[in-house]
Motif scaffolding. Structure first.
Motif, PDB file in Angstrom:
ATOM      1  N   ASP A 157       0.820  -1.213   0.000  1.00 22.95           N
ATOM      2  CA  ASP A 157       0.000   0.000   0.000  1.00 22.95           C
ATOM      3  C   ASP A 157       0.852   1.259   0.000  1.00 22.95           C
ATOM      4  N   GLU A 158       2.045   1.182   0.574  1.00 22.40           N
ATOM      5  CA  GLU A 158       2.949   2.331   0.682  1.00 22.40           C
ATOM      6  C   GLU A 158       4.309   1.946   0.105  1.00 22.40           C
ATOM      7  N   PRO A 159       5.052   2.912  -0.397  1.00 23.29           N
ATOM      8  CA  PRO A 159       6.395   2.603  -0.919  1.00 23.29           C
ATOM      9  C   PRO A 159       7.268   1.910   0.130  1.00 23.29           C
ATOM     10  N   THR A 160       8.065   0.977  -0.318  1.00 24.79           N
ATOM     11  CA  THR A 160       8.962   0.224   0.544  1.00 24.79           C
ATOM     12  C   THR A 160      10.325   0.094  -0.123  1.00 24.79           C
ATOM     13  N   THR A 161      11.313  -0.366   0.641  1.00 27.60           N
ATOM     14  CA  THR A 161      12.653  -0.585   0.114  1.00 27.60           C
ATOM     15  C   THR A 161      13.177  -1.968   0.479  1.00 27.60           C
ATOM     16  N   GLY A 162      12.299  -2.846   0.954  1.00 26.69           N
ATOM     17  CA  GLY A 162      12.724  -4.168   1.396  1.00 26.69           C
ATOM     18  C   GLY A 162      13.421  -4.962   0.298  1.00 26.69           C
ATOM     19  N   TRP A 192      10.948  -4.297 -10.184  1.00 23.91           N
ATOM     20  CA  TRP A 192      10.329  -3.447  -9.170  1.00 23.91           C
ATOM     21  C   TRP A 192       9.772  -2.193  -9.844  1.00 23.91           C
ATOM     22  N   PHE A 193       8.576  -1.760  -9.417  1.00 27.85           N
ATOM     23  CA  PHE A 193       7.924  -0.575  -9.975  1.00 27.85           C
ATOM     24  C   PHE A 193       7.554   0.387  -8.862  1.00 27.85           C
ATOM     25  N   ASP A 194       7.716   1.698  -9.146  1.00 28.93           N
ATOM     26  CA  ASP A 194       7.358   2.701  -8.142  1.00 28.93           C
ATOM     27  C   ASP A 194       5.850   2.949  -8.170  1.00 28.93           C
ATOM     28  N   ALA A 240       6.576   3.474 -12.789  1.00 27.54           N
ATOM     29  CA  ALA A 240       7.764   3.323 -13.635  1.00 27.54           C
ATOM     30  C   ALA A 240       8.636   2.180 -13.126  1.00 27.54           C
ATOM     31  N   LEU A 241       9.309   1.520 -14.062  1.00 27.00           N
ATOM     32  CA  LEU A 241      10.246   0.459 -13.716  1.00 27.00           C
ATOM     33  C   LEU A 241      11.412   1.067 -12.945  1.00 27.00           C
ATOM     34  N   ASP A 248      12.585   3.196  -4.021  1.00 27.85           N
ATOM     35  CA  ASP A 248      11.311   2.789  -3.428  1.00 27.85           C
ATOM     36  C   ASP A 248      10.424   2.128  -4.482  1.00 27.85           C
ATOM     37  N   TYR A 249       9.586   1.201  -4.045  1.00 32.78           N
ATOM     38  CA  TYR A 249       8.671   0.520  -4.954  1.00 32.78           C
ATOM     39  C   TYR A 249       7.388   0.146  -4.212  1.00 32.78           C
ATOM     40  N   VAL A 250       6.314  -0.097  -4.970  1.00 34.28           N
ATOM     41  CA  VAL A 250       5.047  -0.573  -4.410  1.00 34.28           C
ATOM     42  C   VAL A 250       4.594  -1.874  -5.080  1.00 34.28           C
TER      43      VAL A 250
END
Length: 183
Positions: free
Chosen positions: A89-94, A109-111, A120-121, A146-148
């Motif tokens: 639901d929120e951007p992450t960096t895991g 991974w996409f933002d 975007a890729l 960051d990605y979602v």
């Protein structure tokens, strides 16, 4: 800012016991054994290729912590879906890792999407299974930001579903279902 976490195709009990994979007849490749994801629903992902072509793909959906932890662990066949979509639901960096994942995978991974456009890729990676008995020994794979949304497919299959530099992707709302509508 979201604190980095490790998410992966591997943090919960595997879909198939690793002992069962050890009993596979010699000479049989992992992909010859039909172990599909269990306990997941599917959803439609819209991918817009760099040339503007839009395609809708059915993917296994991992949108809870437990599902994202299970991912494609122990999986040797995707069935009808093209891959697995990991959604936040929120951007992450895991980061992702391949502990107890038996099939080489590629990940994209996409933002966060803007309005109705896809995200975007951010980056891609090819990931090899980790054969260690200790997950801390496994390589971590991180996005370039960051990605979602993260999409995993069998290694080398990203381009065949339209994911290349410049492509975008998003989860289509209200498409979660028990099975792929395509078929």
């Amino acid at each position: 800012m979201v604190a980095p976490t490790v998410v992966a195709s591997t943090q919960v009990a595997p879909t198939v016991a690793t002992e069962a994979l050890a009993d596979i007849e010699s000479g049989t490749t992992v992909r010859d054994v039909d172990v599909q994801p269990a306990g997941f629903t599917t959803a439609m992902i819209e991918v817009t290729k760099v040339d503007g072509t839009v395609c809708e793909l059915c993917m296994w959906l991992a949108d809870t912590g437990d599902e994202r932890g299970q991912g494609l662990k122990g999986v040797t066949s995707l069935g009808a879906p093209e891959g697995m979509a990991f959604v936040w639901d929120e951007p992450t960096t895991g980061s992702f890792f391949m502990f107890q994942t038996v099939t080489p995978l590629s990940i994209a991974w996409f933002d966060a999407p803007l309005a109705r456009a896809g995200g975007a890729l951010v980056s891609t990676a090819d990931m090899e299974p980790c054969v260690s008995e200790n997950s801390t020994d496994c390589e971590r794979f991180s996005a370039g930001g960051d990605y979602v949304l993260a999409i995993e497919v069998f290694q080398g299959d990203l381009a065949s579903i339209g994911i290349t530099a410049g492509s975008t992707a998003r989860l289509l709302p209200e498409t979660e279902a028990t099975n792929c509508p395509l078929g």
